[in-house]
Design an enzyme around this catalytic site. Structure first.
Site, PDB file in Angstrom:
ATOM      1  N   ASP A   1       0.789  -1.101   0.141  1.00 17.15           N
ATOM      2  CA  ASP A   1       0.016  -0.045  -0.179  1.00 17.15           C
ATOM      3  C   ASP A   1       0.942   1.279  -0.063  1.00 17.15           C
ATOM      4  O   ASP A   1       0.379   2.215  -0.013  1.00 17.15           O
ATOM      5  CB  ASP A   1      -0.846  -0.189   1.406  1.00 17.15           C
ATOM      6  CG  ASP A   1      -2.423  -0.762   0.969  1.00 17.15           C
ATOM      7  OD1 ASP A   1      -2.563  -1.015   0.016  1.00 17.15           O
ATOM      8  OD2 ASP A   1      -2.711  -1.097   1.778  1.00 17.15           O
TER       9      ASP A   1
ATOM     10  N   HIS B   1     -11.368   7.218   4.379  1.00 18.16           N
ATOM     11  CA  HIS B   1     -10.612   8.330   4.644  1.00 18.16           C
ATOM     12  C   HIS B   1     -11.309   9.523   4.316  1.00 18.16           C
ATOM     13  O   HIS B   1     -11.987   9.521   3.519  1.00 18.16           O
ATOM     14  CB  HIS B   1      -9.390   8.018   3.598  1.00 18.16           C
ATOM     15  CG  HIS B   1      -8.167   7.219   4.416  1.00 18.16           C
ATOM     16  ND1 HIS B   1      -7.404   6.444   3.580  1.00 18.16           N
ATOM     17  CD2 HIS B   1      -7.573   7.011   5.832  1.00 18.16           C
ATOM     18  CE1 HIS B   1      -6.406   5.885   4.176  1.00 18.16           C
ATOM     19  NE2 HIS B   1      -6.655   6.279   5.515  1.00 18.16           N
TER      20      HIS B   1
ATOM     21  N   ARG C   1     -10.073   5.550  10.569  1.00 18.73           N
ATOM     22  CA  ARG C   1      -8.633   5.434  10.785  1.00 18.73           C
ATOM     23  C   ARG C   1      -7.924   6.432  11.570  1.00 18.73           C
ATOM     24  O   ARG C   1      -7.257   5.830  12.826  1.00 18.73           O
ATOM     25  CB  ARG C   1      -7.979   5.484   9.431  1.00 18.73           C
ATOM     26  CG  ARG C   1      -8.475   4.613   8.196  1.00 18.73           C
ATOM     27  CD  ARG C   1      -7.901   3.363   8.695  1.00 18.73           C
ATOM     28  NE  ARG C   1      -8.488   2.337   7.561  1.00 18.73           N
ATOM     29  CZ  ARG C   1      -7.573   2.138   6.402  1.00 18.73           C
ATOM     30  NH1 ARG C   1      -6.561   2.750   6.313  1.00 18.73           N
ATOM     31  NH2 ARG C   1      -8.077   1.118   5.780  1.00 18.73           N
TER      32      ARG C   1
ATOM     33  N   ARG D   1       0.257  -1.680   7.580  1.00 18.48           N
ATOM     34  CA  ARG D   1       0.947  -0.538   6.994  1.00 18.48           C
ATOM     35  C   ARG D   1       1.942   0.195   7.721  1.00 18.48           C
ATOM     36  O   ARG D   1       2.345   1.572   7.677  1.00 18.48           O
ATOM     37  CB  ARG D   1      -0.209   0.396   6.613  1.00 18.48           C
ATOM     38  CG  ARG D   1      -1.110  -0.051   5.508  1.00 18.48           C
ATOM     39  CD  ARG D   1      -1.770   0.953   4.821  1.00 18.48           C
ATOM     40  NE  ARG D   1      -0.922   1.883   3.923  1.00 18.48           N
ATOM     41  CZ  ARG D   1      -1.389   2.938   3.293  1.00 18.48           C
ATOM     42  NH1 ARG D   1      -2.766   3.291   3.667  1.00 18.48           N
ATOM     43  NH2 ARG D   1      -0.760   3.728   2.666  1.00 18.48           N
TER      44      ARG D   1
ATOM     45  N   CYS E   1      -4.890   9.682  -3.399  1.00 17.74           N
ATOM     46  CA  CYS E   1      -4.278   8.882  -2.451  1.00 17.74           C
ATOM     47  C   CYS E   1      -2.686   8.513  -2.862  1.00 17.74           C
ATOM     48  O   CYS E   1      -1.983   8.126  -2.166  1.00 17.74           O
ATOM     49  CB  CYS E   1      -4.855   7.070  -2.230  1.00 17.74           C
ATOM     50  SG  CYS E   1      -6.582   7.298  -1.746  1.00 17.74           S
TER      51      CYS E   1
HETATM   52  N1  ARG Z   1      -5.168   0.192   0.961  1.00 22.56           N
HETATM   53  C1  ARG Z   1      -5.105   1.324   1.599  1.00 22.56           C
HETATM   54  C2  ARG Z   1      -5.359   1.356   2.991  1.00 22.56           C
HETATM   55  O1  ARG Z   1      -6.738   0.720   3.209  1.00 22.56           O
HETATM   56  C3  ARG Z   1      -5.658   2.522   0.707  1.00 22.56           C
HETATM   57  C4  ARG Z   1      -5.311   3.845   0.928  1.00 22.56           C
HETATM   58  C5  ARG Z   1      -5.988   4.750   0.195  1.00 22.56           C
HETATM   59  N2  ARG Z   1      -5.403   6.075   0.391  1.00 22.56           N
HETATM   60  C6  ARG Z   1      -6.064   7.341   0.738  1.00 22.56           C
HETATM   61  N3  ARG Z   1      -5.489   8.165   0.925  1.00 22.56           N
HETATM   62  N4  ARG Z   1      -7.618   7.087   0.806  1.00 22.56           N
HETATM   63  O2  ARG Z   1      -4.921   1.889   3.783  1.00 22.56           O
END
Ligand code: ARG
Length: 271
Positions: free
Chosen positions: A67, A166, A137, A92, A264
């Protein structure tokens, strides 16, 4: 008339991109990803920025961090000050220090976050004010930490729809000029209280349709005049054109399999 301003972006080539875990509803490990296609789409995005005269810095992709292509999550950079990311999920986790090291090596003063936050995924600068997403998040406490660090106001917005986990999947900053800020957003992605905050703050905002939102159309990147948008976000593109912006469709559907789009993949460096 809309005016574009030169931008400096940080991006990460999707060399190791794949979907090997699921941390948002877009990710499905049983669905095949085409890495070469992801790389081609990413290159088109990078080349678009370069053709517009913007600067694109690159961070080396690290194996085991599929990612990492979503550079927006790597940090928040404003006034030359770097607020590091601290990821919600261990998958991550190593990205935070990797991005912070890139900035330190580039000569920036970096601040290690004590609170969980996913960079520009949840923290967007509109004019002089930050909008801070929370709910999936980034923790609210990170908004307070960012406010202390930068001396800027941070408005907390609560996300309620897991597809728009997000802030940058639910809201796009179209014009960040403090004299005439403009955002586009999908109201149902926010709690009723946050919808009221947005309506009050931005009475002229573009309200995206569900079709725009599910194409991750709000994951758009604007330089003040030209706006990279997902090709499927046709309502948003029409509305942008009506308001004097230039929508530029760039296909990022392969990267959408990981739950991200153009924004992203793009971290803005505000030196
Ligand atoms: N797979 C990543 C996650 O779920 C995607 C992140 C997407 N980034 C963003 N800025 N929305 O964390």
């Amino acid at each position: 008339m809309r005016v574009s301003t030169p931008r400096r972006y940080l991006m990460c080539r999707p060399t190791h991109f794949e979907v090997s875990y699921e941390i948002n509803p877009w990710m499905d490990v049983t669905r095949e990803t085409d890495n070469a296609r992801a790389v081609r789409q990413w290159e088109t995005l990078r080349d678009t920025y370069l053709a517009w005269g913007h600067t694109v810095e690159l961070i080396d992709p690290l194996p085991g961090l599929p990612d990492m292509v979503y550079a927006a999550n790597g940090a928040t950079v404003v006034d030359g000050l770097v607020y590091s990311a601290r990821f919600r999920y261990p998958e991550r986790g190593a990205e935070g220090p990797a991005y912070q090291k890139w900035f330190a090596d580039a000569g920036f003063v970096t601040h290690t976050a004590a609170e969980v936050n996913e960079g520009e995924g949840d923290i967007l600068l509109v004019g002089d004010t930050f909008l801070g997403g929370t709910g999936f998040r980034t923790d609210r406490e990170a908004h307070a930490e960012l406010a202390r660090l930068t001396g800027r106001e941070v408005i907390t917005l609560e996300l309620v729809d897991p597809r728009f986990y997000h802030l940058d999947t639910a809201l796009a900053v179209i014009d960040s000029d403090p004299a005439h800020p403009l955002v586009a957003y999908f109201p149902p992605a926010f709690s009723p209280a946050s919808q009221r905050v947005l309506a009050e703050r931005y009475p002229d905002a573009i309200l995206a349709t569900e079709a725009d939102a599910v194409a991750l159309g709000l994951n758009a990147v604007s330089d003040g005049r030209r706006v990279v948008v997902a090709p499927a976000a046709v309502d948003l593109a029409r509305e942008l054109a009506e308001r004097g912006f230039e929508p530029h469709p760039v296909d990022t559907t392969e990267l959408l399999k990981g739950g991200g789009g153009a924004k992203c993949c793009t971290l803005e460096i505000r030196a």
